[in-house]
Scaffold this active site. Structure first.
Site, mmCIF file in Angstrom:
data_model
loop_
_atom_site.group_PDB
_atom_site.id
_atom_site.type_symbol
_atom_site.label_atom_id
_atom_site.label_comp_id
_atom_site.label_asym_id
_atom_site.label_seq_id
_atom_site.Cartn_x
_atom_site.Cartn_y
_atom_site.Cartn_z
ATOM 1 N N PHE A 163 0.832 -1.208 0.000
ATOM 2 C CA PHE A 163 0.000 0.000 0.000
ATOM 3 C C PHE A 163 0.863 1.252 0.000
ATOM 4 C CE2 PHE A 163 -2.788 2.932 2.658
ATOM 5 C CZ PHE A 163 -3.688 3.192 1.642
ATOM 6 N N SER A 175 3.295 -6.975 2.565
ATOM 7 C CA SER A 175 2.298 -6.158 3.259
ATOM 8 C C SER A 175 0.910 -6.296 2.625
ATOM 9 C CB SER A 175 2.776 -4.702 3.276
ATOM 10 O OG SER A 175 2.000 -3.931 4.156
ATOM 11 N N MET A 176 0.345 -5.224 2.061
ATOM 12 C CA MET A 176 -0.934 -5.335 1.367
ATOM 13 C C MET A 176 -0.825 -6.280 0.182
ATOM 14 S SD MET A 176 -3.226 -2.437 -0.600
ATOM 15 C CE MET A 176 -2.216 -2.384 -2.094
ATOM 16 N N ASP A 200 8.311 -4.634 13.469
ATOM 17 C CA ASP A 200 7.627 -4.030 12.326
ATOM 18 C C ASP A 200 6.754 -2.902 12.864
ATOM 19 O OD1 ASP A 200 5.799 -3.427 10.223
ATOM 20 O OD2 ASP A 200 6.020 -5.441 9.386
ATOM 21 N N HIS A 208 9.621 -3.269 8.413
ATOM 22 C CA HIS A 208 8.491 -3.656 7.558
ATOM 23 C C HIS A 208 8.882 -3.959 6.106
ATOM 24 C CE1 HIS A 208 4.418 -4.157 6.277
ATOM 25 N NE2 HIS A 208 4.512 -3.164 5.409
#
Length: 237
Positions: free
Chosen positions: A7, A75-76, A176, A206
């Protein structure tokens, strides 16, 4: 290997991983998701359905090569590839997830659909990296409307995790500041994949694909894919 960025980011965060896979003999497709790679105002108009449609389109491009297809997401990107495995698991040979997101642990996250009208954007979430000389390219701010849409993606994906049966390789940073490592635990508990392998990344934050443990992800994903391909060949033989 179909690689999906996170994202507010773009495929640059996946580039070193993609180049490593290419050098190891894999074909790589890394689409730019709608609204990304532009201003936060443009991203604000994008929805999770558009991001997912682009990823599904890229899967069809990959399948057209006539070879087994794996998907990897950060992530996303992990959320979207999990959704892909729920909807089209039969087309995938396995998933590699890096700090995947499946729920919102932000205390005021549920207010995003309302806040978007009074607070269209908040500060940027990019470049959560332990490596001091590394930078992630992201939008200058985080659009609240797009974040509200991302939360809706989690809402439809998490209850259907049991539909995920493909082999899974998960890499999770010990620290993270964007996505809680608990997300990986929820995913492991929710899927019905019989082959799930997890690795903790001790030195990365992250955006681990650009951080100190990147090589662990790169070489680990190749070893995972080689193992799945060998298993498939032995079944056919």
């Amino acid at each position: 290997m179909l690689l999906c960025h996170g994202f507010t980011s773009d495929p640059a965060s996946m580039r070193p991983w993609g180049e490593y896979l290419r050098d190891e003999g894999f074909n790589v497709i890394a689409p730019l998701l709608p609204g990304h790679g532009d201003t936060w105002q443009v991203l604000a108009k994008a929805t999770w359905q558009q991001w997912y449609a682009r990823l599904e389109e890229a899967l069809d491009e990959a399948l057209a090569l006539g070879l087994p297809v794996f998907a990897g997401g950060l992530s996303m990107g992990g959320s979207l590839t999990l959704r892909l495995a729920e909807q089209r698991g039969g087309d995938l040979a396995g998933l590699v997830l890096v700090n995947p997101a499946i729920f919102d642990d932000k205390p005021h996250g549920f207010l995003a659909p309302v806040l978007r009208y009074v607070m269209p954007s908040v500060s940027a979430i990019g470049s959560d990296l332990n490596k001091p000389d590394a930078r992630e390219k992201t939008t200058s701010r985080t659009p609240v409307a797009a974040y509200a849409s991302l939360r809706r993606l989690w809402k439809v994906t998490r209850p259907e995790l049991a539909r995920v049966t493909v082999p899974l390789r998960i890499f999770t940073s010990a620290e993270d500041h964007v996505v809680s490592p608990r997300n990986s635990a929820v995913i492991r508990a929710g899927v019905r994949s019989k082959d799930v392998e997890s690795t903790v990344l001790p030195r990365s934050f992250h955006v681990a694909t650009l951080d100190y443990d990147a090589q662990t992800i790169f070489s680990g994903s190749v070893a995972f894919m080689d193992r799945q391909l060998a298993k498939a060949r032995s079944v056919h033989d």
